[in-house]
Design an enzyme around this catalytic site. Structure first.
Site, PDB file in Angstrom:
ATOM      1  N   SER A   1     -23.089  -8.026 -26.485  1.00 14.79           N
ATOM      2  CA  SER A   1     -22.404  -6.879 -27.078  1.00 14.79           C
ATOM      3  C   SER A   1     -21.470  -7.307 -28.197  1.00 14.79           C
ATOM      4  O   SER A   1     -20.929  -6.484 -28.906  1.00 14.79           O
ATOM      5  CB  SER A   1     -21.597  -6.158 -26.001  1.00 14.79           C
ATOM      6  N   GLY A   2     -21.269  -8.627 -28.322  1.00 13.09           N
ATOM      7  CA  GLY A   2     -20.281  -9.094 -29.297  1.00 13.09           C
ATOM      8  C   GLY A   2     -18.913  -9.270 -28.654  1.00 13.09           C
ATOM      9  O   GLY A   2     -17.988  -9.769 -29.264  1.00 13.09           O
ATOM     10  N   GLY A   3     -18.791  -8.841 -27.399  1.00 10.68           N
ATOM     11  CA  GLY A   3     -17.509  -8.953 -26.697  1.00 10.68           C
ATOM     12  C   GLY A   3     -17.408 -10.255 -25.907  1.00 10.68           C
ATOM     13  O   GLY A   3     -18.338 -11.059 -25.875  1.00 10.68           O
ATOM     14  N   VAL A   4     -16.268 -10.428 -25.251  1.00 12.89           N
ATOM     15  CA  VAL A   4     -15.970 -11.662 -24.533  1.00 12.89           C
ATOM     16  C   VAL A   4     -16.939 -11.901 -23.368  1.00 12.89           C
ATOM     17  O   VAL A   4     -17.525 -12.976 -23.239  1.00 12.89           O
ATOM     18  CB  VAL A   4     -14.539 -11.606 -23.918  1.00 12.89           C
ATOM     19  N   ASP A   5     -17.111 -10.890 -22.527  1.00 14.15           N
ATOM     20  CA  ASP A   5     -17.804 -11.113 -21.257  1.00 14.15           C
ATOM     21  C   ASP A   5     -19.273 -11.480 -21.438  1.00 14.15           C
ATOM     22  O   ASP A   5     -19.748 -12.456 -20.862  1.00 14.15           O
ATOM     23  CB  ASP A   5     -17.697  -9.867 -20.349  1.00 14.15           C
ATOM     24  N   SER A   6     -19.979 -10.680 -22.246  1.00 14.14           N
ATOM     25  CA  SER A   6     -21.403 -10.978 -22.391  1.00 14.14           C
ATOM     26  C   SER A   6     -21.591 -12.308 -23.111  1.00 14.14           C
ATOM     27  O   SER A   6     -22.518 -13.057 -22.807  1.00 14.14           O
ATOM     28  CB  SER A   6     -22.139  -9.841 -23.104  1.00 14.14           C
TER      29      SER A   6
ATOM     30  N   LYS B   1     -10.567 -11.290 -16.225  1.00 11.04           N
ATOM     31  CA  LYS B   1     -10.722 -11.417 -17.672  1.00 11.04           C
ATOM     32  C   LYS B   1     -10.002 -12.658 -18.241  1.00 11.04           C
ATOM     33  O   LYS B   1     -10.544 -13.356 -19.086  1.00 11.04           O
ATOM     34  CB  LYS B   1     -10.149 -10.155 -18.336  1.00 11.04           C
TER      35      LYS B   1
ATOM     36  N   CYS C   1       5.304  -6.148   1.579  1.00  8.36           N
ATOM     37  CA  CYS C   1       5.663  -4.731   1.586  1.00  8.36           C
ATOM     38  C   CYS C   1       4.957  -3.995   2.736  1.00  8.36           C
ATOM     39  O   CYS C   1       5.255  -4.274   3.886  1.00  8.36           O
ATOM     40  CB  CYS C   1       5.364  -4.125   0.219  1.00  8.36           C
ATOM     41  N   TYR C   2       3.992  -3.132   2.468  1.00 10.12           N
ATOM     42  CA  TYR C   2       3.285  -2.463   3.571  1.00 10.12           C
ATOM     43  C   TYR C   2       2.726  -3.504   4.545  1.00 10.12           C
ATOM     44  O   TYR C   2       2.763  -3.314   5.769  1.00 10.12           O
ATOM     45  CB  TYR C   2       2.155  -1.582   3.023  1.00 10.12           C
TER      46      TYR C   2
ATOM     47  N   GLU D   1       4.459 -10.830  -6.469  1.00  8.55           N
ATOM     48  CA  GLU D   1       3.373 -10.947  -7.447  1.00  8.55           C
ATOM     49  C   GLU D   1       3.700 -10.348  -8.809  1.00  8.55           C
ATOM     50  O   GLU D   1       3.027 -10.635  -9.782  1.00  8.55           O
ATOM     51  CB  GLU D   1       2.085 -10.312  -6.879  1.00  8.55           C
TER      52      GLU D   1
ATOM     53  N   GLY E   1       0.846  -1.191   0.000  1.00 14.30           N
ATOM     54  CA  GLY E   1       0.000   0.000   0.000  1.00 14.30           C
ATOM     55  C   GLY E   1       0.874   1.232   0.000  1.00 14.30           C
ATOM     56  O   GLY E   1       2.076   1.156   0.288  1.00 14.30           O
TER      57      GLY E   1
ATOM     58  N   HIS F   1       7.997  -7.512  -3.811  1.00 14.44           N
ATOM     59  CA  HIS F   1       6.709  -7.928  -4.387  1.00 14.44           C
ATOM     60  C   HIS F   1       6.846  -9.236  -5.172  1.00 14.44           C
ATOM     61  O   HIS F   1       7.312  -9.221  -6.308  1.00 14.44           O
ATOM     62  CB  HIS F   1       6.177  -6.826  -5.316  1.00 14.44           C
TER      63      HIS F   1
END
Ligand code: XMP
Length: 514
Positions: free
Chosen positions: A225-230, A370, A83-84, A172, A55, A170
């Site tokens: 929508s034509g996108g990945v998520d929907s 995602k 870290c923090y 990650e 943080g 870090h």
């Protein structure tokens, strides 16, 4: 089924979500909670381990983020402070933390000084790590052993008996190449996870859950929508309840060339979705007539979407649920410096509709990142063409045509977009950028073509790299590629005589121009 859980307490680090992704990559479910969550709540979640994130604060600031003192007494799972997070636990347990003379930022060498250190099992004695901190631990709390040093400074501590660990660097980030192994050691060897979070288990459980939620009667609608998520959300719901879900795919007249027809075909033929294609372009152009102000464009488009959806839903009848492709980053109650207000707006979130029509929400992806959605999409048989598609804003080309929108300008920009897309694929650039598109500027400039003077439009090309759309850098695309795109656009698209490339990062720019 109750999955093994690693809980991450967020102290505002820009890397908090990255920690979560690293844990999930190991097949272990994890959640992010704000640092303000009570110890009681933490215990209720029954985590296999807790990670305290980094943080921006200093533990000595009067308003520095803290956890309840009883946390350390009551927690019955291993704790890792990064870290923090390390500085906080060191201070809380009566170690000594001091400000460094200068902020340490960048690569450093870690020397492991205890072979038995649990976080570093099976790792070399010395390796590169990534630091970004202002304070450091100068003496470890009682009961803790110093297990790693960097340039003589305390960089890793452990209390093997209480199962509390601290890392100044870090693990990650990609700049700590062995960080993944450290996370693995924590979740498997220290926390005892087995890794029960897989795409197959997710799909199976989610389908069951959707069936239980929807019940035996009533219909469900989903805005595609034509996108990945929907698309992934719709296919999951289709697996669960079949044609009781009606998907609505709206042509707002602001899509890319042929996108309405080809995507609709793909939805019907390849994915067998029960989908209605609604061509409402004329209605959308009508509400955009003479509108130049970007927010007004967005609002008018949003309102029209709701009207179109409402009309379709009424036609279907007995609609109880709305499916949305909301992702985990949109629901995390993050204390990140960005603040909650700048979450990316998505058009599959048909804002306003649920309350207006008294619909309940089904959000099957709300626990996913995602990259996980893409994996699940792949396992559900969704073609790569959709899974790897760049994000496309709900208001479509309306926010990429600066000034007044006309059908003619949309056609022009569609032609430019087609060339840009074709060449990105030909030069193998498409999958290397996060998003790329052309913008039509509201100015004419002088040019020369053959023996004639021209006075025509300018197109700006925008291509960016990013991990989440919140920050972005302009993509260093090859000059040969830019040259080819530019000459094709000016040669093939009537009305454009100049092409420029946008070299603005975000911040200070945004990705879209409006
Ligand atoms: P900005 O321009 O805010 O964009 O840097 C960040 C990401 O969000 C997308 N975007 C939108 N998506 N409705 C959407 O569905 C919108 O109104 C909208 N505005 C921006 C943008 O394409 C980028 O991926």
């Amino acid at each position: 089924m109750q999955h093994e859980l690693i809980l991450i307490l967020d102290f505002g680090s820009q890397y908090t979500q990255l920690i979560a992704r690293r844990v999930r990559e190991q097949g272990v479910y994890c959640e992010i909670a704000p640092f303000t969550v009570s110890t009681e709540n933490i215990l209720e979640k029954n985590p296999k381990g807790v990670i305290l994130s980094g943080g921006p604060n200093s533990v000595y600031e009067s308003d520095a983020p803290r956890i309840e003192p009883e946390f350390y007494e009551k927690i019955n799972a291993p704790v890792l402070g990064i870290c923090y997070g390390m500085q906080l636990l060191a201070k809380d347990l009566n170690g000594n933390v001091q400000p460094s003379a200068k902020r340490e930022y960048g690569h450093a060498k870690l020397n492991i000084i205890n072979d038995k250190a649990k976080l570093f099992q099976h790792l070399p004695k010395e390796f590169d790590v990534w630091m970004s901190h202002g304070d450091h631990v100068v003496s470890a709390p009682q009961g803790f052993e110093i297990v790693g040093l960097s340039d003589g400074a305390i960089t890793a501590i452990e209390n093997a008996e209480r199962q509390i660990f601290g890392l100044q660097f870090h693990p990650e980030v990609a700049h700590t190449p062995l960080g993944k192994e450290i996370i693995k050691n924590f979740v498997f060897n220290i926390c005892g996870c087995r890794g029960d979070w897989t795409s197959t288990s997710f799909i199976k459980e989610e389908i069951e859950k959707i069936r239980r939620t929807v019940g035996e009667t009533g219909n469900v609608i989903c805005g595609l929508s034509g996108g990945v998520d929907s698309t992934v959300a719709a296919v999951l719901v289709h697996e669960a309840i079949g044609n009781r879900q009606t998907c609505i795919f709206v042509n707002n007249g602001l899509l890319r060339a042929d996108e309405f027809e080809t995507t609709l075909e793909l939805y019907k033929q390849n994915l067998h979705l029960n989908v209605r294609g609604v061509d409402a372009s004329k209605d959308f152009y009508a509400v955009l007539k003479n509108v130049t102000e970007p927010e007004t464009k967005r609002k008018n488009i949003g309102r029209k979407f709701i009207e179109v959806f409402e009309a379709e839903a009424t036609r279907i009848g007995d609609v109880k649920y709305l499916v949305q492709g909301t992702l985990y980053p949109d629901v995390i109650e993050s204390v990140s410096l960005r603040g909650a207000s700048v979450t990316i707006k998505s058009h599959h979130n048909v804002g306003g509709l649920p309350e207006k029509m008294n619909l309940k929400l089904i959000e099957p992806l709300r626990e996913l990142f995602k990259d996980e959605v893409r994996l699940i999409g792949r396992d559900l048989g969704i073609p790569n063409e959709i899974l790897q598609r760049h994000p496309f804003p709900g208001p479509g080309m309306a926010v990429r045509i600066l000034g007044v929108i006309t059908e003619e300008k949309v056609k022009l920009l569609q032609s430019v977009n087609k060339i840009f897309d074709e060449e990105m694929k030909a030069f193998d650039v498409y999958d290397k950028v996060w998003q790329a598109f052309p913008v039509l500027l509201p100015i004419d400039t002088v040019g020369v073509m053959g023996d004639f003077r021209t006075y025509e439009k300018v197109v700006a090309l925008r291509a960016i790299t990013s991990t989440d759309g919140m920050t972005a850098d302009w993509a260093r695309l090859p000059f040969d590629f830019l040259q080819k795109v530019s000459s094709r656009i000016t040669a093939e698209v009537r009305g454009v005589n100049r092409v420029v490339y946008d070299i603005t990062s975000k911040p200070p720019g945004t990705i879209e121009w409006e």
